[in-house]
Design a protein around this motif. Structure first.
Motif, mmCIF file in Angstrom:
data_model
loop_
_atom_site.group_PDB
_atom_site.id
_atom_site.type_symbol
_atom_site.label_atom_id
_atom_site.label_comp_id
_atom_site.label_asym_id
_atom_site.label_seq_id
_atom_site.Cartn_x
_atom_site.Cartn_y
_atom_site.Cartn_z
ATOM 1 N N VAL A 95 -12.093 74.809 36.989
ATOM 2 C CA VAL A 95 -11.037 74.209 36.157
ATOM 3 C C VAL A 95 -10.077 73.369 36.992
ATOM 4 N N ILE A 96 -10.383 73.188 38.268
ATOM 5 C CA ILE A 96 -9.427 72.514 39.144
ATOM 6 C C ILE A 96 -9.254 71.038 38.763
ATOM 7 N N LEU A 97 -10.319 70.381 38.340
ATOM 8 C CA LEU A 97 -10.224 68.957 37.986
ATOM 9 C C LEU A 97 -9.408 68.737 36.715
ATOM 10 N N PRO A 98 -9.726 69.408 35.601
ATOM 11 C CA PRO A 98 -8.881 69.211 34.407
ATOM 12 C C PRO A 98 -7.445 69.666 34.629
ATOM 13 N N ARG A 99 -7.255 70.721 35.418
ATOM 14 C CA ARG A 99 -5.883 71.154 35.708
ATOM 15 C C ARG A 99 -5.138 70.084 36.485
ATOM 16 N N HIS A 100 -5.805 69.482 37.456
ATOM 17 C CA HIS A 100 -5.173 68.423 38.243
ATOM 18 C C HIS A 100 -4.801 67.237 37.365
ATOM 19 N N GLN A 101 -5.696 66.852 36.476
ATOM 20 C CA GLN A 101 -5.416 65.727 35.584
ATOM 21 C C GLN A 101 -4.272 66.049 34.625
ATOM 22 N N LEU A 102 -4.262 67.285 34.104
ATOM 23 C CA LEU A 102 -3.201 67.689 33.183
ATOM 24 C C LEU A 102 -1.846 67.665 33.869
#
Length: 273
Positions: free
Chosen positions: A119-126
């Motif tokens: 989930v690191i990528l969507p969390r970073h984008q969010l």
């Protein structure tokens, strides 16, 4: 045979402790030697003279205390948030009857099976869209997602006799009063253990602070020390490198020593129940 068994057990425990403490002692000894001596031979760590020059160099870095403050703010903020949310969620799942309770609890448990890297990528984008990077909320909020904490507190609330709730209700206590004044004080051992685990996890976290904090003023201690190490181990900074490791570990050791009784009590109580 019965007399030898306790002796063998003690010997095994002592050997196990020695194996676990040896790397820590080795790191401490290396941190107390000058880098020039260690370049000649790491065996000099066992012989005097020892020096605190490496620790003085760490404290002489003007950014280190700022990184230490950042780690304390993030770790304490994460710990406080996890205790509040997990206690409320644990009470709800253990004591309240609401639609889809079991389904939601299973959904929480599924969170234990999802690795952070997934989930690191969507969390970073969010967080980038919300402008939370390089901020304390950006470093704290991801740590508040604690499915293990919810499960742990739920099981502990379930182990408390329901008679306490019924007796308090007969006295006219509200749901909030029952939670706050009757049940919550009985969960202090579990909360102490969860607080220590959460604090240690947040303090040692390197992956998310490395991604979220791009400014040195928002580095946590783990990221800051790693950024300052560069290639010391291959040049002249082995003692300095070991001193950094010891310096970052001291707060963790203090927290564990302060709460070790609560941890043992909570773990033994959970195992017994």
């Amino acid at each position: 045979m019965t007399r030898r068994a306790p002796r063998l057990s003690r010997i095994a425990v002592l050997l196990g402790a020695a194996v676990m403490l040896a790397p820590l002692l080795w790191t401490l000894l290396l941190s107390l030697k000058s880098n020039e001596q260690l370049m000649q031979s790491s065996g000099t760590a066992f012989h005097a003279p020892w020096t605190l020059a490496n620790y003085v160099a760490i404290l002489g870095n003007s950014q280190v205390l700022g990184w230490l403050a950042n780690s304390l703010i993030v770790s304490l903020g994460t710990t406080a948030g996890v205790l509040i949310l997990c206690s409320l969620a644990g009470y709800g799942f253990a004591r309240l009857d609401f639609p889809f309770r079991r389904s939601l609890f299973i959904l929480v448990l599924l969170g234990l099976a999802i690795p952070e890297q997934a989930v690191i990528l969507p969390r970073h984008q969010l967080f980038a869209e919300l402008g939370l990077h390089n901020s304390y909320p950006g470093l704290i909020l991801p740590g508040l997602v604690a499915p293990f904490g919810v499960f742990f507190m739920t099981q502990y609330f379930r182990s408390i006799p329901i008679d306490l709730d019924e007796a308090a209700a007969l006295d006219g206590a509200s749901r909030w009063t029952i939670f706050w004044k009757v049940l919550l004080p009985n969960t202090l051992p579990a909360q102490s253990a969860l607080a220590v685990f959460t604090f240690l996890g947040s303090w040692n976290d390197y992956w998310w602070p490395l991604i979220s904090a791009t400014r040195s003023s928002r580095f946590t201690l783990t990221v800051g020390l790693a950024s300052s190490q560069m290639n010391y181990a291959q040049t002249s900074g082995l003692g300095y490198l070991m001193a950094q490791a010891v310096f970052a570990s001291v707060p963790i050791l203090i927290v564990y020593l302060l709460f070790q009784k609560q941890i043992v009590r909570a773990m033994s109580g959970a195992a017994a129940k």
